[in-house]
Design a protein around this motif. Sequence first.
Motif, mmCIF file in Angstrom:
data_model
loop_
_atom_site.group_PDB
_atom_site.id
_atom_site.type_symbol
_atom_site.label_atom_id
_atom_site.label_comp_id
_atom_site.label_asym_id
_atom_site.label_seq_id
_atom_site.Cartn_x
_atom_site.Cartn_y
_atom_site.Cartn_z
ATOM 1 N N GLN A 179 0.831 -1.200 0.000
ATOM 2 C CA GLN A 179 0.000 0.000 0.000
ATOM 3 C C GLN A 179 0.866 1.249 0.000
ATOM 4 N N TYR A 180 0.550 2.184 -0.894
ATOM 5 C CA TYR A 180 1.224 3.486 -0.850
ATOM 6 C C TYR A 180 0.795 4.199 0.433
ATOM 7 N N LEU A 181 1.775 4.706 1.186
ATOM 8 C CA LEU A 181 1.504 5.523 2.373
ATOM 9 C C LEU A 181 2.166 6.875 2.143
ATOM 10 N N ARG A 182 1.430 7.942 2.339
ATOM 11 C CA ARG A 182 1.940 9.270 2.023
ATOM 12 C C ARG A 182 3.030 9.677 3.010
ATOM 13 N N PRO A 183 4.283 9.801 2.558
ATOM 14 C CA PRO A 183 5.369 10.098 3.516
ATOM 15 C C PRO A 183 5.325 11.535 4.025
ATOM 16 N N SER A 184 4.775 12.452 3.198
ATOM 17 C CA SER A 184 4.661 13.847 3.650
ATOM 18 C C SER A 184 3.608 14.559 2.805
ATOM 19 N N LYS A 185 3.137 15.693 3.308
ATOM 20 C CA LYS A 185 2.058 16.443 2.638
ATOM 21 C C LYS A 185 2.523 16.962 1.277
ATOM 22 N N LYS A 186 3.878 16.988 1.072
ATOM 23 C CA LYS A 186 4.400 17.488 -0.211
ATOM 24 C C LYS A 186 4.231 16.436 -1.315
ATOM 25 N N LEU A 187 3.939 15.202 -0.897
ATOM 26 C CA LEU A 187 3.880 14.110 -1.873
ATOM 27 C C LEU A 187 2.434 13.703 -2.153
ATOM 28 N N LEU A 188 2.265 12.811 -3.123
ATOM 29 C CA LEU A 188 0.924 12.458 -3.606
ATOM 30 C C LEU A 188 0.025 11.973 -2.468
ATOM 31 N N PRO A 189 -1.259 12.347 -2.490
ATOM 32 C CA PRO A 189 -2.189 11.807 -1.500
ATOM 33 C C PRO A 189 -2.508 10.338 -1.805
ATOM 34 N N VAL A 190 -2.918 9.607 -0.777
ATOM 35 C CA VAL A 190 -3.399 8.236 -0.988
ATOM 36 C C VAL A 190 -4.765 8.335 -1.666
ATOM 37 N N MET A 191 -4.930 7.640 -2.806
ATOM 38 C CA MET A 191 -6.218 7.674 -3.497
ATOM 39 C C MET A 191 -7.172 6.632 -2.924
ATOM 40 N N ARG A 192 -6.563 5.538 -2.399
ATOM 41 C CA ARG A 192 -7.412 4.459 -1.865
ATOM 42 C C ARG A 192 -6.578 3.579 -0.931
ATOM 43 N N TYR A 193 -7.166 3.161 0.207
ATOM 44 C CA TYR A 193 -6.522 2.144 1.047
ATOM 45 C C TYR A 193 -7.070 0.803 0.582
ATOM 46 N N VAL A 194 -6.229 0.037 -0.043
ATOM 47 C CA VAL A 194 -6.642 -1.235 -0.630
ATOM 48 C C VAL A 194 -6.848 -2.246 0.495
ATOM 49 N N HIS A 195 -7.976 -2.943 0.432
ATOM 50 C CA HIS A 195 -8.318 -3.872 1.516
ATOM 51 C C HIS A 195 -7.383 -5.078 1.513
ATOM 52 N N PRO A 196 -7.022 -5.602 2.695
ATOM 53 C CA PRO A 196 -6.131 -6.784 2.749
ATOM 54 C C PRO A 196 -6.626 -7.942 1.885
ATOM 55 N N GLY A 197 -7.956 -8.067 1.746
ATOM 56 C CA GLY A 197 -8.519 -9.150 0.915
ATOM 57 C C GLY A 197 -8.054 -9.025 -0.526
ATOM 58 N N GLU A 198 -7.959 -7.791 -1.022
ATOM 59 C CA GLU A 198 -7.528 -7.578 -2.414
ATOM 60 C C GLU A 198 -6.047 -7.929 -2.560
ATOM 61 N N PHE A 199 -5.268 -7.615 -1.511
ATOM 62 C CA PHE A 199 -3.849 -7.998 -1.551
ATOM 63 C C PHE A 199 -3.714 -9.515 -1.608
ATOM 64 N N ARG A 200 -4.572 -10.215 -0.837
ATOM 65 C CA ARG A 200 -4.515 -11.697 -0.846
ATOM 66 C C ARG A 200 -4.852 -12.217 -2.240
ATOM 67 N N GLU A 201 -5.821 -11.572 -2.881
ATOM 68 C CA GLU A 201 -6.182 -11.987 -4.249
ATOM 69 C C GLU A 201 -4.987 -11.848 -5.177
ATOM 70 N N TYR A 202 -4.267 -10.734 -5.072
ATOM 71 C CA TYR A 202 -3.093 -10.525 -5.922
ATOM 72 C C TYR A 202 -2.056 -11.624 -5.659
ATOM 73 N N LYS A 203 -1.876 -11.999 -4.398
ATOM 74 C CA LYS A 203 -0.885 -13.037 -4.058
ATOM 75 C C LYS A 203 -1.270 -14.371 -4.699
ATOM 76 N N ILE A 204 -2.530 -14.752 -4.481
ATOM 77 C CA ILE A 204 -2.993 -16.048 -5.029
ATOM 78 C C ILE A 204 -2.906 -16.021 -6.559
ATOM 79 N N LEU A 205 -3.426 -14.944 -7.154
ATOM 80 C CA LEU A 205 -3.425 -14.838 -8.621
ATOM 81 C C LEU A 205 -1.995 -14.828 -9.156
ATOM 82 N N GLY A 206 -1.115 -14.070 -8.503
ATOM 83 C CA GLY A 206 0.274 -13.960 -8.961
ATOM 84 C C GLY A 206 0.981 -15.299 -8.970
ATOM 85 N N GLU A 207 0.753 -16.082 -7.924
ATOM 86 C CA GLU A 207 1.422 -17.393 -7.873
ATOM 87 C C GLU A 207 0.772 -18.375 -8.849
#
Length: 288
Positions: free
Chosen positions: A228-256
């Motif tokens: 997940q992108y985390l905004r390191p400072s206000k000078k940098l891009l805002p987070v557009m979305r906090y991706v749910h852990p379930g979606e990360f799991r999908e990427y892991k399963i699909l990737g493998e």
Amino acid sequence: MAIPEWIKKDIPRRKFALSLLRRLNSRNLNTVCEEAKCPNIGDCFKRGTATFLIMGDICTRSCVFCAVKKGEPYPLDPEEPLRVAEEVNNLGLNHVVITSPSRDDLSDRGASFYSKTVSEIKKRSPHTTVEVLVPDFKGSLDAIKEVVDSGIDVLNHNIETVPRLYPIVRPEANYEQSLNILKEASEYAPSLPLKSGLIVGLGEEKEEVISVMRDLLFVNCNILTIGQYLRPSKKLLPVMRYVHPGEFREYKILGEEMGFDYVASAPLVRSSYHADEALMIYKDKELK
Ligand code: SF4
């Protein structure tokens, strides 16, 4: 946008890391852990792995997600490769990641400095596996060959985001050029494990992420990290979305399923996260 529960991580472990960071700083050594404000700082150190930032902490590029300082870098410190190698040895690290800012100001983009650092580490700690997380060296094949020939165990180059977002997120980089770095390395050293990483939550669509995964497999990338992108400072891009852990799991399963040997995909995953484990699992699969 409120930070969701699953992002919040317990601070206590940082205490351990902070004492180690102080030690490294006293030896005039930089870690990307500190510069990039990595959330896993405690974990990696406890696993006997660490990521060193060589060639200073100022980058010649201005990626809008990255906390590393931008500007005119200082001249290279010729003693740094030796200091890094001594610290790797003193710490008894079993796996080390060497990375750097982009040094477009150098004629070889810093390739020889990577090579020198890796050779010094291998001389003092022959059992320590060395992963390099390299910039794109402006697509230079000679730079890639020099780094590969230094005896690295893993070549990592982050693709970072989807091609549509490059002009916003990594304006000086080029998606095809980054893919080509991995392609050239796989043709030059077919048995060398290749790794890349994506950060999500910058406005990309799921299909775009899957398409990047296909492109990475096409250039023989073996190991993938998605975090997940985390905004390191206000000078940098805002987070557009906090991706749910379930979606990360999908990427892991699909990737493998798609063919990656190892996929680390979770909100706090970063490109060096459990880097030692990724290499071990890759090697086990190669032996089968
Ligand atoms: S090239 Fe790397 S270090 Fe430099 S700004 Fe971009 S991500 Fe950060």
